[in-house]
Scaffold this motif. Structure first.
Motif, short mmCIF file in Angstrom:
data_model
loop_
_atom_site.label_atom_id
_atom_site.label_comp_id
_atom_site.label_asym_id
_atom_site.label_seq_id
_atom_site.Cartn_x
_atom_site.Cartn_y
_atom_site.Cartn_z
N ASP A 90 0.82 -1.21 0.00
CA ASP A 90 0.00 0.00 0.00
C ASP A 90 0.85 1.27 0.00
OD1 ASP A 90 -2.21 -1.67 2.25
OD2 ASP A 90 -2.53 -1.32 0.11
N THR A 91 2.15 1.11 0.13
CA THR A 91 3.05 2.25 0.11
C THR A 91 2.96 2.97 -1.24
OG1 THR A 91 4.61 1.27 1.68
CG2 THR A 91 5.47 2.97 0.19
N ALA A 92 2.68 4.27 -1.17
CA ALA A 92 2.50 5.06 -2.39
C ALA A 92 2.22 6.50 -2.00
CB ALA A 92 1.33 4.52 -3.22
N VAL A 93 2.23 7.36 -3.00
CA VAL A 93 1.70 8.70 -2.83
C VAL A 93 0.21 8.63 -3.16
CG1 VAL A 93 1.78 11.11 -3.56
CG2 VAL A 93 3.89 9.77 -3.42
N TYR A 94 -0.61 9.12 -2.26
CA TYR A 94 -2.05 9.07 -2.43
C TYR A 94 -2.55 10.45 -2.85
CZ TYR A 94 -2.34 4.39 -0.56
OH TYR A 94 -2.20 3.03 -0.38
N TYR A 95 -3.33 10.46 -3.91
CA TYR A 95 -3.85 11.71 -4.48
C TYR A 95 -5.37 11.74 -4.41
CZ TYR A 95 0.76 12.06 -6.69
OH TYR A 95 2.10 12.13 -6.94
N CYS A 96 -5.88 12.88 -4.12
CA CYS A 96 -7.32 13.13 -4.16
C CYS A 96 -7.66 13.74 -5.51
CB CYS A 96 -7.67 14.11 -3.04
SG CYS A 96 -9.39 14.58 -2.96
N LYS A 97 -8.79 13.34 -6.03
CA LYS A 97 -9.27 13.87 -7.31
C LYS A 97 -10.76 14.11 -7.20
CE LYS A 97 -10.31 12.22 -11.97
NZ LYS A 97 -10.30 11.02 -12.84
N VAL A 98 -11.22 15.22 -7.78
CA VAL A 98 -12.65 15.45 -7.87
C VAL A 98 -13.02 15.73 -9.31
CG1 VAL A 98 -12.86 16.29 -5.51
CG2 VAL A 98 -12.52 17.91 -7.37
N THR A 99 -14.21 15.33 -9.66
CA THR A 99 -14.79 15.64 -10.96
C THR A 99 -15.94 16.60 -10.72
OG1 THR A 99 -14.21 13.41 -11.69
CG2 THR A 99 -15.70 14.66 -13.09
N TYR A 100 -15.95 17.70 -11.50
CA TYR A 100 -16.95 18.72 -11.24
C TYR A 100 -17.36 19.42 -12.52
CZ TYR A 100 -13.05 22.05 -11.63
OH TYR A 100 -12.00 22.80 -12.09
N GLY A 101 -18.41 20.21 -12.39
CA GLY A 101 -18.86 20.99 -13.54
C GLY A 101 -19.23 20.12 -14.72
N LEU A 102 -18.67 20.41 -15.87
CA LEU A 102 -18.96 19.69 -17.11
C LEU A 102 -17.89 18.65 -17.41
CD1 LEU A 102 -20.20 22.72 -19.25
CD2 LEU A 102 -21.56 21.03 -18.01
N GLY A 103 -17.36 18.03 -16.37
CA GLY A 103 -16.35 17.00 -16.57
C GLY A 103 -14.94 17.46 -16.27
N ASP A 104 -14.82 18.62 -15.67
CA ASP A 104 -13.49 19.08 -15.27
C ASP A 104 -12.99 18.25 -14.10
OD1 ASP A 104 -14.70 22.36 -15.85
OD2 ASP A 104 -13.34 21.22 -17.14
N VAL A 105 -11.69 18.17 -13.96
CA VAL A 105 -11.10 17.44 -12.84
C VAL A 105 -10.09 18.32 -12.13
CG1 VAL A 105 -11.43 15.19 -13.91
CG2 VAL A 105 -9.27 16.40 -14.23
N ALA A 106 -9.93 18.05 -10.85
CA ALA A 106 -8.91 18.72 -10.05
C ALA A 106 -8.19 17.66 -9.24
CB ALA A 106 -9.53 19.76 -9.14
N TRP A 107 -6.90 17.84 -9.09
CA TRP A 107 -6.06 16.91 -8.34
C TRP A 107 -5.41 17.64 -7.18
CZ3 TRP A 107 -5.46 11.70 -9.35
CH2 TRP A 107 -5.86 11.23 -10.60
N GLY A 108 -5.25 16.90 -6.08
CA GLY A 108 -4.44 17.40 -4.99
C GLY A 108 -2.98 17.14 -5.28
N ARG A 109 -2.11 17.61 -4.40
CA ARG A 109 -0.68 17.47 -4.62
C ARG A 109 -0.15 16.14 -4.10
NH1 ARG A 109 2.34 22.97 -3.12
NH2 ARG A 109 3.99 21.86 -4.20
N GLY A 110 -0.96 15.42 -3.36
CA GLY A 110 -0.57 14.09 -2.89
C GLY A 110 -0.06 14.09 -1.47
N THR A 111 -0.20 12.94 -0.84
CA THR A 111 0.33 12.73 0.51
C THR A 111 0.97 11.34 0.56
OG1 THR A 111 -0.20 12.77 2.88
CG2 THR A 111 -1.88 11.85 1.43
N GLN A 112 2.15 11.27 1.13
CA GLN A 112 2.91 10.02 1.14
C GLN A 112 2.40 9.09 2.23
OE1 GLN A 112 5.67 8.94 -0.89
NE2 GLN A 112 5.26 7.01 0.17
N VAL A 113 2.17 7.85 1.86
CA VAL A 113 1.85 6.79 2.82
C VAL A 113 2.94 5.73 2.70
CG1 VAL A 113 0.26 4.93 3.42
CG2 VAL A 113 -0.62 7.20 2.80
N THR A 114 3.63 5.47 3.79
CA THR A 114 4.69 4.47 3.80
C THR A 114 4.36 3.40 4.84
OG1 THR A 114 6.34 6.12 3.17
CG2 THR A 114 7.15 4.05 4.12
N VAL A 115 4.28 2.18 4.39
CA VAL A 115 4.03 1.04 5.27
C VAL A 115 5.33 0.26 5.39
CG1 VAL A 115 2.60 -0.97 5.75
CG2 VAL A 115 1.66 0.97 4.46
N SER A 116 5.88 0.24 6.58
CA SER A 116 7.18 -0.39 6.77
C SER A 116 7.33 -0.85 8.22
CB SER A 116 8.30 0.60 6.43
OG SER A 116 9.57 0.03 6.71
N SER A 117 8.04 -1.96 8.38
CA SER A 117 8.32 -2.44 9.73
C SER A 117 9.67 -1.93 10.20
CB SER A 117 8.28 -3.97 9.77
OG SER A 117 9.17 -4.51 8.82
#
Length: 117
Positions: A90-117
């Protein structure tokens, strides 16, 4: 225009939990789908989960079903991703995305999730 800011990423041990948040601002009344994607090093960005803003219908990638839960708070214009039983993969950069209006999209800049022992 819609702007997105993610938060909640970090370092967690396998089996642990994290909750990601994505706060939207701007023309949020026109948003109709809110999604989380992730991108691991060397791999393509992939859909993790999505939710419709009004009906609350959800969709999940097979790899996260039964472990992750997407939800939204329309008053706060925020979408969440509760991640339980986290795995190394599951380790990855996680991004939020929204779809709005007439099909436009917006992305967030991402947040790092690191799963490690």
């Amino acid at each position: 225009q819609v702007q997105l800011v993610e938060s909640g990423g970090g370092l967690v041990q396998p089996g642990g939990s994290l909750r990601l948040s994505c706060a939207a601002s701007g023309f949020t009344s026109s948003v109709y789908v809110m999604s989380w994607y992730r991108q691991a090093p060397g791999l393509a960005r992939e859909l993790v989960a999505a939710i419709t803003r009004f009906e609350g219908n959800t969709n999940y990638a097979d790899a996260v079903k039964e472990r992750f839960t997407i939800s939204r708070d329309n008053v706060k214009s925020t979408v969440y991703l509760q991640m339980n039983s986290l795995k190394l993969e599951d380790t990855a950069v996680y991004y939020c995305k929204v779809t709005y209006g007439l099909g436009d999209v917006a992305w967030g800049r991402g947040t790092q999730v690191t799963v490690s022992s």
